[in-house]
Scaffold this active site. Structure first.
Site, PDB file in Angstrom:
ATOM      1  N   ARG A 196      -0.332   8.617  13.674  1.00 18.35           N
ATOM      2  CA  ARG A 196       0.510   7.890  12.709  1.00 18.35           C
ATOM      3  C   ARG A 196       0.980   8.719  11.515  1.00 18.35           C
ATOM      4  O   ARG A 196       0.586   9.838  11.308  1.00 18.35           O
ATOM      5  CB  ARG A 196      -0.223   6.654  12.207  1.00 18.35           C
ATOM      6  CG  ARG A 196      -1.541   6.904  11.512  1.00 18.35           C
ATOM      7  CD  ARG A 196      -2.149   5.535  11.114  1.00 18.35           C
ATOM      8  NE  ARG A 196      -3.466   5.649  10.511  1.00 18.35           N
ATOM      9  CZ  ARG A 196      -4.602   5.695  11.189  1.00 18.35           C
ATOM     10  NH1 ARG A 196      -4.591   5.666  12.505  1.00 18.35           N
ATOM     11  NH2 ARG A 196      -5.777   5.782  10.562  1.00 18.35           N
ATOM     12  N   ASN A 199       0.842  -1.190   0.000  1.00 15.96           N
ATOM     13  CA  ASN A 199       0.000   0.000   0.000  1.00 15.96           C
ATOM     14  C   ASN A 199       0.875   1.237   0.000  1.00 15.96           C
ATOM     15  O   ASN A 199       1.675   1.363  -0.943  1.00 15.96           O
ATOM     16  CB  ASN A 199      -1.156  -0.048   1.007  1.00 15.96           C
ATOM     17  CG  ASN A 199      -0.837  -0.313   2.451  1.00 15.96           C
ATOM     18  OD1 ASN A 199      -0.504  -1.417   2.812  1.00 15.96           O
ATOM     19  ND2 ASN A 199      -0.961   0.687   3.294  1.00 15.96           N
ATOM     20  N   ASP A 200       0.746   2.152   0.930  1.00 15.48           N
ATOM     21  CA  ASP A 200       1.341   3.496   0.809  1.00 15.48           C
ATOM     22  C   ASP A 200       2.822   3.547   0.414  1.00 15.48           C
ATOM     23  O   ASP A 200       3.622   2.762   0.930  1.00 15.48           O
ATOM     24  CB  ASP A 200       1.286   4.229   2.159  1.00 15.48           C
ATOM     25  CG  ASP A 200      -0.030   4.109   2.858  1.00 15.48           C
ATOM     26  OD1 ASP A 200      -0.973   3.557   2.294  1.00 15.48           O
ATOM     27  OD2 ASP A 200      -0.099   4.576   4.008  1.00 15.48           O
TER      28      ASP A 200
HETATM   29  C1  FRU Z   1      -2.996   4.539   4.815  1.00 15.38           C
HETATM   30  C2  FRU Z   1      -2.666   3.722   6.048  1.00 15.38           C
HETATM   31  C3  FRU Z   1      -1.787   4.523   6.980  1.00 15.38           C
HETATM   32  C4  FRU Z   1      -1.059   3.459   7.754  1.00 15.38           C
HETATM   33  C5  FRU Z   1      -0.871   2.392   6.710  1.00 15.38           C
HETATM   34  C6  FRU Z   1      -0.961   0.991   7.237  1.00 15.38           C
HETATM   35  O1  FRU Z   1      -3.302   3.801   3.699  1.00 15.38           O
HETATM   36  O2  FRU Z   1      -3.849   3.270   6.675  1.00 15.38           O
HETATM   37  O3  FRU Z   1      -2.477   5.442   7.797  1.00 15.38           O
HETATM   38  O4  FRU Z   1       0.152   3.929   8.258  1.00 15.38           O
HETATM   39  O5  FRU Z   1      -1.873   2.583   5.730  1.00 15.38           O
HETATM   40  O6  FRU Z   1      -0.598   0.064   6.278  1.00 15.38           O
END
Ligand code: FRU
Length: 496
Positions: free
Chosen positions: A169, A38-39
């Site tokens: 976070r 993901n991110d």
């Molecule tokens: C965003 C998120 C962040 C977190 C991460 C967890 O997509 O939810 O806030 O740090 O992904 O994978």
């Protein structure tokens, strides 16, 4: 010292990742070495290379205990995988290494600041185990990173009044010209409304709360994720990804993205908003992160997927998730503009140009096809009022196609992948209200095997979408209800 958890992830990704051929990946978009992404995280320049880390679970094509995957590039187009950088292997991050960012220290080491997730041992009203989040540091040489023994460097006691104590976070860290360190982190109020907290540090390890830079007044979703703040073209810009947004003409519902342009009041440290906009109006976009390049460019990466609309790309591909083609940002007249990074020009091969093509029926153009292709198209009604609808079909073969539909009377551009071969009924159609000149529409369409990014009117708006249509579907065709005139430039995109 490399932990067993990290060693295992590195061994796994090496064997399993190497089984994936180049053709089974995008040509110039970063995908995870294997498994889930993901991110984008830690997007930075370090020792002459672009470093891009990502939220990573190598063992499955689903989100799991978060690691950080790692890749480097000279040009933001061709990526080389490095071994996974972080694994959930210390008491401060035993449940996951969530999103974060990176800067270089004075002594030349690379500092990663990330969110460590820990189980609280406490259950909520529904009996679900509660997790809480802290900010942690790891320092390394661009390949191996050692977690700081003083972790966490920020915990829930470092948040201002009103914090719910759990959501805290996604630190985005940057350095100023005098060497000082700054970061923004999101937290949530007890009612679950997002805030962006601002901290400073002299050395990158010891942090001090300064101010609440911005907060959700209740009109911009609930919790916020992945904050970023920077100065550009005389303005301060905040990028953030709100959750649970209610849809408006401007903002998509659900996991959305938000750009706020304004100024920071030097006395209070609060941000004053002058304008707001969605960052990308496509289906697959979330979690932005930017860096400032030595040549002055502010370059943005983002996850080319969204929690609400994951299509899953089928059994044949052993990876899930992509990062957008990085974009150069600018601000003009209170609006954020985004352009594909200029390095893309290096991939352009075989230019074909068609001028003043009359479109009134379905048609194709010689040589205009492909799935690693860029199309620069200008469309105008032939005479005033002569055009009801204009359509470009991409990734076409037999019954398979993906459409871009322009309706001048509505001033909308619609992306529709319902016939792209997707097997899950998530959102496949998205309409964007075009904010620009009404007499013509300019599109820069970038296709890279599994995606289609559309830059509208020189980057005034962008729509990012994934398409997992069979790679043999390379057709491109045009159609109109009414009469349109089109200019088109087509490039094949190739690394050779
Ligand atoms: C965003 C998120 C962040 C977190 C991460 C967890 O997509 O939810 O806030 O740090 O992904 O994978």
């Amino acid at each position: 010292m490399i932990s067993q958890t990290l060693e295992m992830a590195r061994a796994y990704e090496e064997t399993e990742g190497n089984k994936i051929t180049e053709e089974q990946r995008p040509l110039f978009h970063l995908s995870p070495r294997v498994g889930w992404m993901n991110d984008p995280n830690g997007f930075s320049r370090y020792q002459g290379l672009y470093h891009l880390f990502y939220q990573y679970y190598p063992y499955n094509k689903k989100w799991g205990p978060m690691h950080w995957g790692h890749a480097v590039s000279k040009d933001l187009l061709q990526w080389e995988y490095l071994p996974a950088a972080l694994a959930p292997d210390t008491p401060a991050d035993s449940e996951g290494c969530f999103s974060g960012s990176a800067v270089e220290l004075d002594d030349g080491r690379h500092l990663l600041m990330y969110t460590g997730v820990v189980a609280d041992g406490v259950c909520d009203e529904d009996g679900m185990l509660q997790y809480y989040q802290t900010q942690c540091i790891a320092v390394g040489d661009g390949i191996n990173y050692e977690k700081y023994e003083g972790n966490p460097v920020l915990n829930r006691n470092d948040t201002p009044d009103g914090s719910n104590g759990f959501d805290f976070r996604d630190p985005k860290v940057w350095r100023d010209q005098n060497g000082g360190f700054h970061c923004v982190v999101v937290d949530c109020t007890a009612d679950k409304y997002g805030r962006i907290l601002y901290y400073t540090s002299n050395n990158g390890f010891e942090w001090k709360f300064v101010s609440i830079l911005a907060e959700n007044d209740g009109s911009l979703g609930r919790a916020w994720e992945c904050p970023d703040v920077f100065e550009i073209d005389g303005k301060t810009v905040i990028l953030v990804s709100p959750m649970e947004m209610t849809g408006t003409d401007e903002f998509l519902c659900g996991n959305s993205t938000l750009c706020m342009i304004g100024t920071v009041d030097r006395e209070t440290g609060n941000f004053k908003v002058e304008s707001r906009q969605t960052i990308d109006c496509g289906i697959d976009f979330y979690a932005t992160q930017t860096l400032l390049n030595e040549d002055g460019r502010r370059i943005m990466a983002a996850w080319m997927q969204n929690w609400d609309t994951i299509v899953f790309n089928g059994e044949d591909l052993k990876w899930e998730g992509q990062i957008i083609l990085p974009r150069e940002l600018s601000v003009k007249d209170g609006r954020l503009y985004q352009k594909p990074i200029r390095e893309l020009e290096q991939l352009r091969k075989g230019r074909l140009e068609y001028k003043q093509i009359n479109v009134s029926d379905r048609m194709t153009l010689n040589g205009v096809r492909g799935r690693t292709t860029e199309l620069i198209v200008e469309i105008a009604p032939e005479t005033e009022d002569s055009l009801e609808m204009f359509e470009i079909r991409l990734a076409e073969k037999g019954e398979l196609y993906t459409s871009l539909i322009y309706r001048p009377h509505e001033q909308t551009l619609e992306f529709d992948r319902s016939h792209s071969g997707a097997r899950k009924n998530v959102t496949h159609v998205r309409k964007c209200r075009i904010d620009g000149p009404e007499e013509k529409l300019k599109l820069d369409i970038i296709l890279d095997r599994y995606s289609c990014e559309v830059f509208i009117n020189d980057g005034r708006q962008v729509m990012s979408n994934v398409i997992y249509t069979d790679q043999e579907a390379v057709g491109i065709s045009f159609n109109a209800r009414g009469y349109a005139v089109m200019d088109l430039v087509r490039y094949g995109l190739s690394a050779e």
